[in-house]
Design an enzyme around this catalytic site. Sequence first.
Site, PDB file in Angstrom:
ATOM      1  N   GLU A  40       9.648   4.668  10.194  1.00 51.79           N
ATOM      2  CA  GLU A  40      10.303   5.974  10.223  1.00 51.79           C
ATOM      3  C   GLU A  40      10.660   6.270   8.767  1.00 51.79           C
ATOM      4  OE1 GLU A  40      14.241   6.282  11.912  1.00 51.79           O
ATOM      5  OE2 GLU A  40      14.010   8.429  12.233  1.00 51.79           O
ATOM      6  N   ARG A 265      11.953 -10.906  13.919  1.00 49.61           N
ATOM      7  CA  ARG A 265      12.467 -10.138  12.808  1.00 49.61           C
ATOM      8  C   ARG A 265      12.823 -11.136  11.706  1.00 49.61           C
ATOM      9  NH1 ARG A 265      16.459  -5.246  14.040  1.00 49.61           N
ATOM     10  NH2 ARG A 265      16.470  -4.382  11.948  1.00 49.61           N
ATOM     11  N   LYS A 275      19.194  -1.324   6.294  1.00 53.02           N
ATOM     12  CA  LYS A 275      19.381  -0.077   5.579  1.00 53.02           C
ATOM     13  C   LYS A 275      20.870   0.221   5.428  1.00 53.02           C
ATOM     14  CE  LYS A 275      19.043   4.818   5.827  1.00 53.02           C
ATOM     15  NZ  LYS A 275      19.214   5.966   6.717  1.00 53.02           N
TER      16      LYS A 275
END
Length: 566
Positions: A40, A265, A275
């Site tokens: 994204e 992950r 982020k």
Amino acid sequence: MTTPEANARDAAPSDFIRDAIREDLANGRYDRVHTRFPPEPNAYLHIGHAKAVWIDYGIAREFGGLFNLRFDDTNPLKEEPEFVEAIIEDVRWLGADWGDRLYFASDYFEQMVEWAIQLIRQGQAYVCDLSPEEMRATRGTLTEPGTDSPYRNRSVDENLGLFARMRSGEFPDGSRTLRAKIDMASPNVVMRDPVMYRIRHAEHHRQGTKWCVYPSYDWAHGLEDSIEGVTHSLCTLEYEIHRPLYDWFLEQLGIYRPRQIEFARLSLTYTVMSKRRFVDLVDRGFVIGFDDPRLPTLAGLRRRGYTPEAIREFCERVGVGGRADTTIDMHMLEDCIREDLNQRSTRVMGVLNPLRVVLTNYPDGQTEEVDAINNPEDPSAGTRKIPFGKTLYIERDDFRKEPPPKFFRLAPGREVRLRYGYFITCQEVIEDESGEIVELRCTYDPATRGGDAPDGRKVKGTIHWVSAEHAIEVEVRLYDHLFAKPDPDEVDEGLDYTANLNPESLRVQAAYVEPSVAGAPAGARYQFERLAYFCVDPDSSPERLVFNRTVTLRDSWAKIEKAMGG
RNA sequence: UGCCCGAUAGCUCAAUUGGCAGAGCGGCUGACUCUGGAUCAGCAGGUUCCAGGUUCGAUCCCUGGUCGGGCAGCCA
């Protein structure tokens, strides 16, 4: 002796994802491999994303398949074109090749709406008038089922009409949603009538104001994969619980179905990887920006001096990860960059903490040039000339007035080699009033020019140096781990993770480097012999070079010293 | 007191779909060396979370625990 089997094994890594793909190919579920990396555009990429890219791209390449770069731009509130540019640059830099397959989910919005209408017609989607709060209240909890929305049984025609009006902009943000009609009592909360469309009167970075309804991730993602003919939709573990929904939408629609497989992950010790944390650290001034060389962003790592090759090697060593998230030791990343830089970087001599050395028997005013090897690991890198003179700087650490055992560098009365220069012997130590050593008086042996003694005499130590007259002064930024603890979240009650910030994560100082580095462009990498790898920072000016320390060399002396209790 | 996932050498992962538990990194030891770097060689002996069960035999199957992670955004 390597067997063909061993070769095949080395050439083709094996893990549960690749095994599953091989199986799919063998049993005919798919006859090709096609993957995608679907970021994204709302943030910079970090090394966790690099892992994903390298799994996606790596698998496509190994199986002779295709790899797409697709922006999952379904939420105009969070996305910016700045990020799509940065992400494209990062993925390209990493070395993944998407050919001409750069796609945007927003280009599929029209098709997605048609499919939504199909689901409405099939009685599997409905317009819900519940507010966000009401929806939350009726979703149930992790242990209790939810309750059906009062709008759940609207007629197909009413839903069709309402959805059309949602799209035409008649309703305010948040007033209505289009929901899939699945099961409000499902133990998997993701299946409790998930939202497919929400109303957002927002300008999209690529679609402008064309839309005021935007698809949710769950609804959109599988459709995107399906449209692109992706065979294996690889994502991180947190999406595992969404897989039934991913499959459900595709199945109800009766369209081509990719297979979602999840991998672990990536987390790293001594740093943070989200982020949210990056933004926080930047906002609070702990780092200078998203490309701060202390951050594990690709932009930061690049600026720090990491190479794409080293990051790829790291990704390959880490593997896909089992079925649980993994925290990898930062030292493994550092080992990867050392291994790579050792092979390729030009050696130069630079002194970080200078100690003046005067060669008492060297002719006043004389200057000469000695030959130095640019890269012992790569003969083709050639040689260069380094100026030598009567006054030099050596590393303060390379002299000890009272040398401990196993210290083979310079000390009073001791002879060492100046790399590529001469053997020198320390004759006198000059100290100031406070007892600090300010200068060394040494003699050199003219017969040892180049570093070899004709009489076969050996010295135990070789140290680096620069000519005081010729060296250029540069700025060095010495980086260390951003956090002092392997797990930044391990803090005392009431404190947040920034309490674990390492106060020594950046030290800025001057250094003297041999003149051959003058004019080096930003991004140029060097090994300052015996010290560390450095990379020219973009902050450099023609007047003053700025070097980022990428990573130190392995320091076995430090280990010895530590073992001796020093 | 829901659902899903995981638990193997210090760390990260393997173990041909039950058969003597392996690798990389780290660590240790030694060799070599004009980077005490690099490189090379050797070493590491872990109750495979615990307790039962199935089996000739289980890391891999079953049951029950313990611990860890994920899920209740109109985020992705």
